[in-house]
Scaffold this active site. Structure first.
Site, PDB file in Angstrom:
ATOM      1  N   GLY A 258      -0.811 -13.784  -9.919  1.00  0.00           N
ATOM      2  CA  GLY A 258      -0.262 -12.439  -9.758  1.00  0.00           C
ATOM      3  C   GLY A 258      -0.544 -11.715  -8.465  1.00  0.00           C
ATOM      4  O   GLY A 258       0.041 -10.654  -8.217  1.00  0.00           O
ATOM      5  N   GLU A 292      -4.557 -18.900 -11.587  1.00  0.00           N
ATOM      6  CA  GLU A 292      -3.271 -19.617 -11.477  1.00  0.00           C
ATOM      7  C   GLU A 292      -2.389 -18.990 -10.403  1.00  0.00           C
ATOM      8  O   GLU A 292      -1.268 -18.562 -10.688  1.00  0.00           O
ATOM      9  CB  GLU A 292      -2.523 -19.542 -12.817  1.00  0.00           C
ATOM     10  CG  GLU A 292      -3.273 -20.057 -14.022  1.00  0.00           C
ATOM     11  CD  GLU A 292      -2.564 -19.694 -15.342  1.00  0.00           C
ATOM     12  OE1 GLU A 292      -1.552 -18.966 -15.313  1.00  0.00           O
ATOM     13  OE2 GLU A 292      -3.038 -20.138 -16.392  1.00  0.00           O
ATOM     14  N   PRO A 293      -2.849 -18.918  -9.159  1.00  0.00           N
ATOM     15  CA  PRO A 293      -2.003 -18.291  -8.134  1.00  0.00           C
ATOM     16  C   PRO A 293      -0.803 -19.152  -7.784  1.00  0.00           C
ATOM     17  O   PRO A 293      -0.882 -20.379  -7.771  1.00  0.00           O
ATOM     18  CB  PRO A 293      -2.941 -18.177  -6.921  1.00  0.00           C
ATOM     19  CG  PRO A 293      -3.953 -19.250  -7.123  1.00  0.00           C
ATOM     20  CD  PRO A 293      -4.109 -19.428  -8.608  1.00  0.00           C
ATOM     21  N   CYS A 357      31.205 -15.746  -3.352  1.00  0.00           N
ATOM     22  CA  CYS A 357      32.183 -14.706  -3.658  1.00  0.00           C
ATOM     23  C   CYS A 357      31.621 -13.643  -4.594  1.00  0.00           C
ATOM     24  O   CYS A 357      32.068 -13.496  -5.742  1.00  0.00           O
ATOM     25  CB  CYS A 357      33.419 -15.345  -4.265  1.00  0.00           C
ATOM     26  SG  CYS A 357      34.069 -16.581  -3.147  1.00  0.00           S
ATOM     27  N   TYR A 385       9.041 -19.065  -5.006  1.00  0.00           N
ATOM     28  CA  TYR A 385      10.233 -18.609  -5.715  1.00  0.00           C
ATOM     29  C   TYR A 385      11.462 -18.605  -4.804  1.00  0.00           C
ATOM     30  O   TYR A 385      12.340 -17.743  -4.918  1.00  0.00           O
ATOM     31  CB  TYR A 385       9.983 -17.228  -6.353  1.00  0.00           C
ATOM     32  CG  TYR A 385       8.714 -17.214  -7.181  1.00  0.00           C
ATOM     33  CD1 TYR A 385       8.637 -17.966  -8.356  1.00  0.00           C
ATOM     34  CD2 TYR A 385       7.571 -16.521  -6.775  1.00  0.00           C
ATOM     35  CE1 TYR A 385       7.464 -17.995  -9.112  1.00  0.00           C
ATOM     36  CE2 TYR A 385       6.397 -16.555  -7.528  1.00  0.00           C
ATOM     37  CZ  TYR A 385       6.361 -17.287  -8.686  1.00  0.00           C
ATOM     38  OH  TYR A 385       5.205 -17.326  -9.425  1.00  0.00           O
TER      39      TYR A 385
END
Ligand code: LLP
Length: 432
Positions: A258, A292-293, A357, A385
């Site tokens: 986080g 858990e980075p 589009c 991400y």
């Protein structure tokens, strides 16, 4: 040039400056470590993701070297960046892995992960995923509900095995940059209440097929203040004390990931500051502290390279689009965009958009940059991400991925071609 010699986990390692992320200008041209970005574009084309090995290693080290009074384990959150070559680098740096699917398990096994450093998170594990995790002897299933625990018990019983369990509690903390990535509020789908957690602990204790090994929580992503982490950790401590009273010992406390990174010049918390706070709260405890980075290890280690196809009014239309980088369209996220070659042309305010589009197809809005047709652009801080959330929308092949290691660079994922787009489709011979 980076200077590993003066490295300390106390360095302000997220900030974008020459020592921190290894994407820098030399004589007006952008380099990744010692490789010119233009050279990579010439060899592998655009759009491409480019990662810096030194940055990944540096960030993993910033976490791993920060533990003082507690034994620690860093399980990189694979959902942030899952290319197997990257996972291998992080494994060598000492990381374990936080996974959330059978697919991610497959990846970390291929990367040679130590099963005793694999944590399986997520609210919806299937029986097959549970069986695969049990077969691979992973460290823990992070369990998020009563029916999930029951299912794990039944799968383990069928296999005549004992499944390791950590209970994910929901601390009811509101933290994270975007509504979609907050996970620690009571109303979110994640974890169980403290009361239910206590019941599940007892259920583990009473079962021959479950072994309670830990407590866990994860409150959200891109978090910029320590207080929320500390609030969750204090609740974890209370729960640990309750377990002491019941004479139940566990191996680890997993506080999830986080930690936020610098996208728009925000002040960030350093990994050592976070770990210091946790160590203060858990002072005197024997449990291992797992983190858990994801983003804070890989975001600054990646850029996305795009080429300007057209300039039209105040739009720069690039060959990269929302299918390559979804974060701006999905979260209104900001990513800095730098020209690969600096020029003296007058900068103007533009929107950087892709060929898809949809009006939502943008990489950046209202930024000041001097660029024209065929210029190369680097979209920054996309190592987390970024590629993992790409898709084939508009039947666009996914981008290539390239790893830079000092003066060398390697293709670590080929650019998709049109035949891959249709390779799984059936009925091409008119049988339907
Ligand atoms: N552990 C668990 C259980 C998680 O769900 C996550 C992220 C992490 C660890 C890693 O969190 P991090 O250190 O990366 O913040 N797609 C969004 C982010 C989604 C995060 C989902 N869970 C984005 O692009 O901002």
């Amino acid at each position: 040039m980076w200077n590993e010699g003066t490295y300390s986990p106390r360095d302000n390692f997220f900030n974008i400056n020459p020592v921190m992320d290894h994407f820098n200008y030399k004589k007006g041209k952008l380099f990744a470590e010692e490789v010119s970005i233009e050279e990579i574009a010439n060899k592998f084309g655009t759009p491409s993701y480019i990662y810096s090995k030194a940055t990944l290693e540096r960030h993993a080290k910033a976490y791993i070297d920060s533990f003082q009074s507690m034994k620690g384990l860093i399980c990189f959150s694979v959902k942030a960046l899952s290319n197997i070559s990257i996972l291998k680098i992080l494994k060598k740096a000492g990381c374990g892995f936080d996974i959330v699917s059978g697919g991610e398990l497959h990846r970390v096994i291929l990367a040679g992960a130590d099963p005793k450093k694999i944590i399986f998170s997520g609210v919806g594990k299937s029986r097959a995923e549970m069986a695969a995790g049990i077969n691979h002897n992973i460290l823990s299933f992070n369990i998020e509900s009563e029916p999930e625990l029951d299912r794990l018990k039944s799968v383990a019983r069928e296999m005549n095995k004992i499944a390791p369990v950590a209970i994910r509690f929901n601390p009811n903390v509101d933290a994270g940059a975007h509504e979609f990535t907050k996970t620690g509020r009571k109303s979110d789908k994640f974890g169980v209440s403290i009361e239910t957690a206590k019941n599940l602990v007892k259920e583990c204790n009473d079962s021959d097929n479950l072994n309670l090994v830990g407590l866990t929580c994860h409150i959200g992503s891109q978090i910029m203040e320590l207080e929320s982490f500390e609030d969750a950790a204090s609740q974890a401590l209370d729960l640990l004390i309750e377990l002491d009273k019941l004479n139940i010992n566990i191996d680890f406390i997993d506080m999830g990931g986080g930690l936020g990174v610098n996208y728009i010049g925000e002040e960030t918390i350093q990994p050592f500051e976070l770990i210091q706070s946790y160590e203060k709260i858990f002072k005197g405890r024997d449990e291992i502290l797992i983190l858990e980075p994801g983003r804070s290890i890989s975001a600054n280690a990646g850029i996305m390279l795009a080429k300007v196809e057209y300039k039209k009014d105040d739009f720069l239309i690039t060959d990269a689009a929302m299918n390559d980088l979804l974060r701006p369209a999905l979260y209104d996220a900001h990513h800095d965009i730098w020209p690969v070659e600096k020029n003296d042309n007058l900068a103007s305010n533009v929107n950087v958009v892709g060929p898809i589009c949809e009006t939502g197809d943008f990489l950046a809005k209202d930024i000041n940059i001097a660029a024209s047709e065929n210029d190369l652009l680097a979209v920054r801080t996309v190592g987390a991400y970024g590629s993992v959330m790409s898709s084939n929308y508009n039947s666009r092949p996914r981008a290539a991925e390239v790893l830079v290691d000092r003066k060398n660079f390697y293709l670590i994922r080929k650019r998709e071609d049109h035949s891959i787009l249709t390779s799984l489709e059936e009925g091409l011979d008119d049988q339907i």
